[in-house]
Design a protein around this motif. Structure first.
Motif, PDB file in Angstrom:
ATOM      1  N   HIS A 152       2.133  -1.479  -7.874  1.00  6.29           N
ATOM      2  CA  HIS A 152       2.597  -2.299  -6.439  1.00  6.29           C
ATOM      3  C   HIS A 152       1.224  -3.038  -6.049  1.00  6.29           C
ATOM      4  O   HIS A 152       1.498  -4.106  -5.420  1.00  6.29           O
ATOM      5  N   ASN A 153       0.212  -2.518  -6.162  1.00  8.14           N
ATOM      6  CA  ASN A 153      -1.111  -3.190  -5.582  1.00  8.14           C
ATOM      7  C   ASN A 153      -2.184  -2.911  -6.652  1.00  8.14           C
ATOM      8  O   ASN A 153      -2.498  -1.826  -7.200  1.00  8.14           O
ATOM      9  N   ILE A 154      -2.879  -4.026  -7.050  1.00  6.03           N
ATOM     10  CA  ILE A 154      -3.909  -3.817  -8.141  1.00  6.03           C
ATOM     11  C   ILE A 154      -5.271  -4.033  -7.227  1.00  6.03           C
ATOM     12  O   ILE A 154      -5.634  -5.123  -6.908  1.00  6.03           O
ATOM     13  N   GLU A 195     -12.131 -12.685 -10.545  1.00  4.41           N
ATOM     14  CA  GLU A 195     -11.517 -13.905 -11.050  1.00  4.41           C
ATOM     15  C   GLU A 195     -10.602 -13.529 -12.379  1.00  4.41           C
ATOM     16  O   GLU A 195      -9.426 -14.021 -12.377  1.00  4.41           O
ATOM     17  N   ALA A 196     -11.127 -12.687 -13.097  1.00  2.00           N
ATOM     18  CA  ALA A 196     -10.186 -12.001 -14.212  1.00  2.00           C
ATOM     19  C   ALA A 196      -9.127 -11.334 -13.710  1.00  2.00           C
ATOM     20  O   ALA A 196      -7.961 -11.466 -14.445  1.00  2.00           O
ATOM     21  N   ALA A 197      -9.176 -10.536 -12.814  1.00  2.00           N
ATOM     22  CA  ALA A 197      -7.891  -9.964 -12.096  1.00  2.00           C
ATOM     23  C   ALA A 197      -7.130 -10.739 -11.607  1.00  2.00           C
ATOM     24  O   ALA A 197      -5.804 -10.631 -12.008  1.00  2.00           O
ATOM     25  N   VAL A 198      -7.423 -11.944 -10.819  1.00  2.00           N
ATOM     26  CA  VAL A 198      -6.408 -13.094 -10.474  1.00  2.00           C
ATOM     27  C   VAL A 198      -5.644 -13.706 -11.490  1.00  2.00           C
ATOM     28  O   VAL A 198      -4.552 -13.867 -11.549  1.00  2.00           O
ATOM     29  N   ALA A 199      -6.459 -13.867 -12.790  1.00  2.00           N
ATOM     30  CA  ALA A 199      -5.932 -14.513 -13.859  1.00  2.00           C
ATOM     31  C   ALA A 199      -4.824 -13.607 -14.402  1.00  2.00           C
ATOM     32  O   ALA A 199      -3.742 -13.759 -15.097  1.00  2.00           O
ATOM     33  N   LEU A 238       0.869  -1.169  -0.018  1.00  2.00           N
ATOM     34  CA  LEU A 238      -0.039   0.108   0.215  1.00  2.00           C
ATOM     35  C   LEU A 238       0.802   1.189  -0.153  1.00  2.00           C
ATOM     36  O   LEU A 238       0.371   2.317  -0.335  1.00  2.00           O
ATOM     37  N   THR A 239       2.106   1.211   0.351  1.00  2.00           N
ATOM     38  CA  THR A 239       2.798   2.355   0.269  1.00  2.00           C
ATOM     39  C   THR A 239       3.212   2.871  -1.108  1.00  2.00           C
ATOM     40  O   THR A 239       3.688   3.907  -1.374  1.00  2.00           O
ATOM     41  N   GLY A 240       2.848   1.781  -2.151  1.00  2.00           N
ATOM     42  CA  GLY A 240       3.215   2.028  -3.398  1.00  2.00           C
ATOM     43  C   GLY A 240       2.069   2.623  -4.335  1.00  2.00           C
ATOM     44  O   GLY A 240       0.918   3.447  -3.522  1.00  2.00           O
ATOM     45  N   VAL A 241       1.957   2.432  -5.416  1.00  2.00           N
ATOM     46  CA  VAL A 241       0.621   2.717  -6.169  1.00  2.00           C
ATOM     47  C   VAL A 241      -0.310   1.720  -6.164  1.00  2.00           C
ATOM     48  O   VAL A 241      -0.011   0.577  -6.690  1.00  2.00           O
ATOM     49  N   SER A 242      -1.649   2.114  -5.977  1.00  2.00           N
ATOM     50  CA  SER A 242      -2.720   1.141  -5.944  1.00  2.00           C
ATOM     51  C   SER A 242      -3.495   1.284  -7.158  1.00  2.00           C
ATOM     52  O   SER A 242      -4.268   2.411  -7.202  1.00  2.00           O
ATOM     53  N   GLY A 243      -3.375   0.567  -8.307  1.00  2.00           N
ATOM     54  CA  GLY A 243      -3.870   0.890  -9.470  1.00  2.00           C
ATOM     55  C   GLY A 243      -5.339   0.264  -9.422  1.00  2.00           C
ATOM     56  O   GLY A 243      -5.654  -0.747  -8.979  1.00  2.00           O
ATOM     57  N   VAL A 244      -6.429   0.973 -10.095  1.00  2.00           N
ATOM     58  CA  VAL A 244      -7.564   0.603 -10.300  1.00  2.00           C
ATOM     59  C   VAL A 244      -8.009   0.248 -11.769  1.00  2.00           C
ATOM     60  O   VAL A 244      -8.434   1.253 -12.299  1.00  2.00           O
ATOM     61  N   LYS A 270       1.892 -11.577 -10.252  1.00  2.00           N
ATOM     62  CA  LYS A 270       2.916 -10.285 -10.162  1.00  2.00           C
ATOM     63  C   LYS A 270       2.794  -9.262  -9.154  1.00  2.00           C
ATOM     64  O   LYS A 270       3.708  -8.177  -8.972  1.00  2.00           O
ATOM     65  N   ALA A 271       1.647  -9.228  -8.505  1.00  2.00           N
ATOM     66  CA  ALA A 271       1.280  -8.350  -7.613  1.00  2.00           C
ATOM     67  C   ALA A 271       0.169  -8.630  -6.772  1.00  2.00           C
ATOM     68  O   ALA A 271      -0.645  -9.472  -7.150  1.00  2.00           O
TER      69      ALA A 271
END
Length: 304
Positions: free
Chosen positions: A45-47, A69-73, A10-16, A78-79
């Motif tokens: 860093h975090n998605i 599910e699509a996100a995990v796949a 969480l100290t990085g970039v949390s991309g949405v 990698k993050a």
């Protein structure tokens, strides 16, 4: 994932990332996974799966699971994947358990939108959800009116990894950070790159981003500058981003996701329109303004 490891992420970039729809308006898992794959490959860093930029409130619970599910796949380890959850407390608890079963690393709870929600009870909602969740929780705070004691009570729960702070009450933010246990929940800038330098000055760590769908290297460059305390460089990059972020605020933020999705489609990955009540598509004038900006950015993103 341990709560300590999640706090570091969480100290990085949390991309949405955005959610892709097919020609019939249904969630398109293959293209959605490609969106997540691109963001992960960029080194974010975090998605966050099915966050606001992913149109959480326009999705059914079943569709939210498909996006998770699509996100995990797509991320493929990698993050961390932080699965967005919410709605009623009972639904949110089910979503948290479901997210754990499909391999998410953490969950992020949207703030309750019940029109009769009491401030103290919203803190109870987050804490009760954290108590029941098998994964570390990020609490997404968007409303004004909370006090320092509320934020301290939230930050002190042992399963709350972070607080995505998404209001401009910087006095509350700085006072809450000072009053909270430094080993407790991390306070994260929830208002993206434009506010990241100001929030960092107030003591927040990391920030959220929808820009990662379009120009992830610019996002990472802002983060790298702030990590070094180089506010001048961070502000310089933020100034380049200002026209894009300003376009997203049009129609009282109704074009927020629209601008991002049109930019992603312009890049060659058709993700479909935004679902109502968001603005489905930009008008021709705004679209041309956006495309001109993206052409101007060509090479800029790669420069960082």
């Amino acid at each position: 994932m341990s709560i300590e490891t999640m706090r570091q992420a969480l100290t990085g970039v949390s991309g949405v990332p955005v959610t892709a729809y097919d020609a019939d308006g249904e969630v398109e898992p293959r293209v959605t996974a490609q969106v997540y794959q691109r963001v992960a490959a960029a080194g974010i860093h975090n998605i966050v799966a099915a966050g606001n930029t992913g149109e959480f409130y326009a999705l059914t619970p079943e569709e939210i699971r498909r996006v998770h599910e699509a996100a995990v796949a797509g991320v493929d380890g990698k993050a961390p994947v932080t699965a967005a959850i919410g709605r009623s407390l009972r639904e949110a608890i089910r979503m948290a358990k479901d997210a754990a079963s499909i391999g998410a690393s953490a969950v992020m709870s949207h703030q309750p939108v019940d029109p009769f929600a009491a401030l103290a009870s919203q803190i109870d909602y987050f804490r009760d959800l954290a108590e029941a969740s098998p994964l570390p929780l990020v609490a997404y705070v968007r409303a004004d009116g909370f006090g320092v004691d509320d934020m301290v009570r939230l930050a002190s729960h042992g399963n709350i990894a972070g607080i995505k702070f998404a209001t401009t009450d910087l006095m509350l933010l700085s006072r809450a950070i000072a009053a909270s246990n430094p080993n407790g929940a991390l306070f994260v800038c929830g208002l993206a790159e434009s506010w990241a330098p100001t929030f960092a000055a107030a003591g927040a760590r990391g920030f959220t981003s929808g820009l990662v769908n379009v120009a992830p290297k610019l996002s990472l460059a802002v983060h790298a500058a702030l990590a070094k305390g180089d506010f001048a460089t961070a502000r310089m990059i933020v100034n380049k981003l200002e026209p894009f972020e300003r376009m997203r605020t049009k129609f009282r933020n109704g074009a927020n996701v629209t601008v991002v999705k049109e930019a992603v489609t312009y890049s060659g990955l058709d993700v479909g329109p935004v679902r109502v009540p968001g603005l489905p598509r930009l008008d021709e004038e705004d679209r041309e303004e956006l495309f001109a900006l993206l052409r101007k950015w060509r090479g800029v993103d790669e420069a960082f």
